[in-house]
Design a protein around this motif. Structure first.
Motif, PDB file in Angstrom:
ATOM      1  N   ALA A 216       0.534  -1.400  -0.041  1.00  0.00           N
ATOM      2  CA  ALA A 216      -0.224  -0.343   0.474  1.00  0.00           C
ATOM      3  C   ALA A 216       1.066   0.737  -0.310  1.00  0.00           C
ATOM      4  O   ALA A 216       0.727   2.182  -0.890  1.00  0.00           O
ATOM      5  N   SER A 217       2.157   1.322   0.571  1.00  0.00           N
ATOM      6  CA  SER A 217       3.211   2.308   1.078  1.00  0.00           C
ATOM      7  C   SER A 217       3.324   2.484  -0.379  1.00  0.00           C
ATOM      8  O   SER A 217       3.743   3.824  -1.285  1.00  0.00           O
ATOM      9  N   ASP A 218       3.812   1.551  -1.366  1.00  0.00           N
ATOM     10  CA  ASP A 218       4.156   1.661  -2.140  1.00  0.00           C
ATOM     11  C   ASP A 218       3.645   1.979  -3.457  1.00  0.00           C
ATOM     12  O   ASP A 218       4.247   2.753  -4.279  1.00  0.00           O
ATOM     13  N   SER A 219       2.389   1.755  -3.969  1.00  0.00           N
ATOM     14  CA  SER A 219       1.231   2.556  -4.380  1.00  0.00           C
ATOM     15  C   SER A 219       1.059   3.538  -4.445  1.00  0.00           C
ATOM     16  O   SER A 219       1.484   4.153  -5.565  1.00  0.00           O
ATOM     17  N   ALA A 220       1.245   3.727  -2.620  1.00  0.00           N
ATOM     18  CA  ALA A 220       0.736   5.298  -2.864  1.00  0.00           C
ATOM     19  C   ALA A 220       1.479   6.013  -3.401  1.00  0.00           C
ATOM     20  O   ALA A 220       2.021   7.710  -3.300  1.00  0.00           O
ATOM     21  N   LEU A 221       3.685   5.349  -2.878  1.00  0.00           N
ATOM     22  CA  LEU A 221       4.851   6.613  -3.265  1.00  0.00           C
ATOM     23  C   LEU A 221       4.344   6.554  -4.531  1.00  0.00           C
ATOM     24  O   LEU A 221       4.695   8.198  -5.532  1.00  0.00           O
ATOM     25  N   ILE A 222       4.571   5.313  -5.210  1.00  0.00           N
ATOM     26  CA  ILE A 222       4.337   5.586  -6.552  1.00  0.00           C
ATOM     27  C   ILE A 222       2.848   6.681  -8.196  1.00  0.00           C
ATOM     28  O   ILE A 222       4.150   7.270  -8.207  1.00  0.00           O
ATOM     29  N   MET A 223       2.173   6.293  -7.315  1.00  0.00           N
ATOM     30  CA  MET A 223       1.278   7.078  -7.242  1.00  0.00           C
ATOM     31  C   MET A 223       1.235   9.298  -7.822  1.00  0.00           C
ATOM     32  O   MET A 223       2.363   9.398  -8.506  1.00  0.00           O
TER      33      MET A 223
ATOM     34  N   VAL B 194       7.443   6.270   7.077  1.00  0.00           N
ATOM     35  CA  VAL B 194       6.663   4.795   7.034  1.00  0.00           C
ATOM     36  C   VAL B 194       7.448   3.732   7.287  1.00  0.00           C
ATOM     37  O   VAL B 194       6.739   3.256   7.955  1.00  0.00           O
ATOM     38  N   LYS B 195       8.625   3.767   6.145  1.00  0.00           N
ATOM     39  CA  LYS B 195       9.399   2.259   6.976  1.00  0.00           C
ATOM     40  C   LYS B 195       9.812   2.380   8.805  1.00  0.00           C
ATOM     41  O   LYS B 195       9.986   1.234   9.138  1.00  0.00           O
ATOM     42  N   LEU B 196      10.286   3.428   9.083  1.00  0.00           N
ATOM     43  CA  LEU B 196      10.806   3.415  10.454  1.00  0.00           C
ATOM     44  C   LEU B 196       9.634   3.374  11.405  1.00  0.00           C
ATOM     45  O   LEU B 196       9.883   2.455  12.296  1.00  0.00           O
ATOM     46  N   ALA B 197       7.863   3.312  11.167  1.00  0.00           N
ATOM     47  CA  ALA B 197       7.240   3.127  12.047  1.00  0.00           C
ATOM     48  C   ALA B 197       7.175   1.575  11.646  1.00  0.00           C
ATOM     49  O   ALA B 197       6.273   0.690  12.808  1.00  0.00           O
ATOM     50  N   GLU B 198       7.035   0.610  10.942  1.00  0.00           N
ATOM     51  CA  GLU B 198       6.135  -0.569  10.439  1.00  0.00           C
ATOM     52  C   GLU B 198       8.108  -0.775  10.586  1.00  0.00           C
ATOM     53  O   GLU B 198       7.415  -2.361  11.386  1.00  0.00           O
ATOM     54  N   ALA B 199       8.929  -0.504  10.779  1.00  0.00           N
ATOM     55  CA  ALA B 199       9.630  -1.222  11.609  1.00  0.00           C
ATOM     56  C   ALA B 199       9.864  -1.396  13.012  1.00  0.00           C
ATOM     57  O   ALA B 199      10.158  -2.462  14.027  1.00  0.00           O
ATOM     58  N   VAL B 200       9.201  -0.233  13.626  1.00  0.00           N
ATOM     59  CA  VAL B 200       8.949   0.001  15.089  1.00  0.00           C
ATOM     60  C   VAL B 200       7.675  -1.270  15.657  1.00  0.00           C
ATOM     61  O   VAL B 200       7.534  -2.016  16.791  1.00  0.00           O
ATOM     62  N   GLU B 201       6.931  -1.633  14.808  1.00  0.00           N
ATOM     63  CA  GLU B 201       5.696  -2.533  15.130  1.00  0.00           C
ATOM     64  C   GLU B 201       5.907  -3.857  15.082  1.00  0.00           C
ATOM     65  O   GLU B 201       5.553  -4.200  15.739  1.00  0.00           O
ATOM     66  N   VAL B 202       7.089  -3.786  14.210  1.00  0.00           N
ATOM     67  CA  VAL B 202       7.886  -6.064  13.848  1.00  0.00           C
ATOM     68  C   VAL B 202       8.149  -5.642  15.426  1.00  0.00           C
ATOM     69  O   VAL B 202       8.406  -7.080  16.391  1.00  0.00           O
TER      70      VAL B 202
END
Length: 261
Positions: free
Chosen positions: A16-23, A79-87
């Motif tokens: 989802a985040s990749d699609s948002a960035l591409i758009m 976004v990537k940092l937030a995902e890493a914190v969640e993991v």
């Protein structure tokens, strides 16, 4: 088919985040192309000056475009940092669950082993479990140190011994419980320096502990043992709250018997 819910949800968030960035990049690129097209001079033909055309098409990006692109890249990193914190949080939660499970296993094994230990140290014939050993205080007997050993041996034991403060404390509690104020008697234990003066050993051959908290004091200041060659046997001395003293082996006291096996 995902084998773990967090893996599936993590993959979905990445896509989802990749699609948002591409758009967003596509929109930025379209805006840049529109700006370039608007900046082209009118009336260009095939004979137009090539260098002028290159300058028009390859003009530097505006500061606004650069700022927008930088913001998009920073947003992507956030976004990537937030995902890493969640993991990381999910991993920590999993480790906590594993730790709790291992503690449950430990407690269950301890509960299973406790009855076996109790069975191994079961005391009979009036003996009580004191500090991990079966002991019996013969309060009604008053014997010399040597006769006390013989009496204990006749019932399958010998005079009591100990090496650590925890066992000594348990013995004192037992003696004070049985040996009330109206029945006060000093108590023989199995230590002596009869072989070598001032080398105190248990009847097992082990060296006896010295100093506090095992030995008491004479007249509140002279540390025991202090009786010299005339006092070669160890006793829990009633007058000094049952701390150990040396005393004549012919003194009459109550035997504290202990099963050594």
């Amino acid at each position: 088919m995902c084998s773990h819910r967090s893996s599936c949800s993590g993959g979905q968030r990445d896509r989802a985040s990749d699609s948002a960035l591409i758009m967003a990049l596509f929109v930025l690129l379209a805006a840049m192309l529109a700006g370039v097209a608007a900046s082209l001079p009118s009336g260009l033909d095939e004979n137009a000056d090539v260098s002028m055309l290159q300058r028009s098409l390859l003009s530097p990006l505006s500061s606004e475009c650069v700022n927008n692109l930088a913001e998009l890249l920073l947003l992507r990193q956030e976004v990537k940092l937030a995902e890493a914190v969640e993991v990381g949080r999910e991993s920590l939660s999993g480790l906590n669950d594993i730790g709790a499970y291992l503690r449950e296993i430990r407690d269950a094994l301890t509960q299973r082993e406790a009855p076996q230990e109790e069975e191994r140290t079961q005391c009979t014939g009036g003996f009580r479990l004191v500090g991990g050993k079966c002991m019996l205080l013969l309060l009604n007997e008053r014997k010399t140190w040597g006769d006390s050993r013989i009496h204990c041996q006749q019932i399958g034991a010998d005079l009591a011994t100990f090496q650590d403060a925890g066992t000594f404390a348990a013995i004192l509690d037992y003696v004070k419980e049985i040996n009330g104020p109206d029945k006060g008697a000093s108590v023989w234990v199995g230590g002596s320096d009869g072989v070598v003066e001032d080398v105190w050993t248990w009847l097992t051959g082990e060296y006896m502990p010295r100093g506090s908290p095992f030995w008491g004091t004479r007249n509140n200041y002279t540390p025991e043992p202090s009786g010299g060659t005339n006092e070669n046997c160890s006793i829990l001395y009633k007058t000094d709250y049952y701390y150990m003293h040396d005393i004549s082996c012919t003194f009459a006291a109550a035997p504290l018997c202990m099963k050594h096996n």
